[in-house]
Motif scaffolding. Sequence first.
Motif, mmCIF file in Angstrom:
data_model
loop_
_atom_site.group_PDB
_atom_site.id
_atom_site.type_symbol
_atom_site.label_atom_id
_atom_site.label_comp_id
_atom_site.label_asym_id
_atom_site.label_seq_id
_atom_site.Cartn_x
_atom_site.Cartn_y
_atom_site.Cartn_z
ATOM 1 N N GLU A 124 38.643 49.696 43.865
ATOM 2 C CA GLU A 124 39.782 50.036 43.014
ATOM 3 C C GLU A 124 41.063 49.888 43.829
ATOM 4 O OE1 GLU A 124 39.327 53.987 41.509
ATOM 5 O OE2 GLU A 124 37.379 53.577 40.623
ATOM 6 N N PRO A 125 42.192 49.666 43.159
ATOM 7 C CA PRO A 125 43.461 49.568 43.883
ATOM 8 C C PRO A 125 43.688 50.790 44.784
ATOM 9 C CG PRO A 125 43.771 48.864 41.639
ATOM 10 C CD PRO A 125 42.364 49.428 41.727
ATOM 11 N N GLY A 126 44.169 50.507 45.994
ATOM 12 C CA GLY A 126 44.448 51.564 46.956
ATOM 13 C C GLY A 126 43.367 51.728 48.009
ATOM 14 N N GLN B 287 44.808 45.542 46.060
ATOM 15 C CA GLN B 287 45.951 45.577 45.147
ATOM 16 C C GLN B 287 45.478 45.553 43.700
ATOM 17 O OE1 GLN B 287 49.260 45.735 46.596
ATOM 18 N NE2 GLN B 287 47.812 46.242 48.211
ATOM 19 N N SER B 288 44.468 44.715 43.417
ATOM 20 C CA SER B 288 43.922 44.619 42.061
ATOM 21 C C SER B 288 42.555 43.968 42.107
ATOM 22 C CB SER B 288 44.857 43.813 41.150
ATOM 23 O OG SER B 288 44.902 42.465 41.572
ATOM 24 N N ARG B 289 41.794 44.179 41.032
ATOM 25 C CA ARG B 289 40.502 43.508 40.863
ATOM 26 C C ARG B 289 40.395 43.110 39.404
ATOM 27 N NH1 ARG B 289 35.514 45.018 39.138
ATOM 28 N NH2 ARG B 289 36.083 47.199 39.171
ATOM 29 N N VAL B 290 40.332 41.807 39.166
ATOM 30 C CA VAL B 290 40.182 41.274 37.817
ATOM 31 C C VAL B 290 38.917 40.435 37.823
ATOM 32 C CG1 VAL B 290 41.191 39.869 35.996
ATOM 33 C CG2 VAL B 290 42.676 41.259 37.463
ATOM 34 N N VAL C 73 43.583 36.439 47.977
ATOM 35 C CA VAL C 73 42.724 36.606 46.811
ATOM 36 C C VAL C 73 41.309 36.235 47.243
ATOM 37 C CG1 VAL C 73 42.219 35.893 44.451
ATOM 38 C CG2 VAL C 73 44.593 36.094 45.220
ATOM 39 N N VAL C 74 40.394 37.188 47.090
ATOM 40 C CA VAL C 74 39.024 37.040 47.555
ATOM 41 C C VAL C 74 38.101 36.888 46.348
ATOM 42 C CG1 VAL C 74 37.168 38.212 48.814
ATOM 43 C CG2 VAL C 74 39.529 38.429 49.598
#
Length: 57
Positions: A6-8, A25-28, A43-44
């Motif tokens: 999760e972010p953070g 930072q984000s997960r989409v 971006v991974v």
Amino acid sequence: MNEFLEPGMLVRNPKAPEWGVGQVQSRVGDKITVNFREAGKQVVDGRVIALTLVIED
């Protein structure tokens, strides 16, 4: 593989240890954006790389 992120959260990329610790930072879907201390924003692809969680005291 990285569904719990999760972010953070702080993580490391075991395939690129020189990047240091990074903050999610984000997960989409399977795309995870992480800001690494030594490599900046990356971006991974979570299908290819299993990021490891970092616990800092």
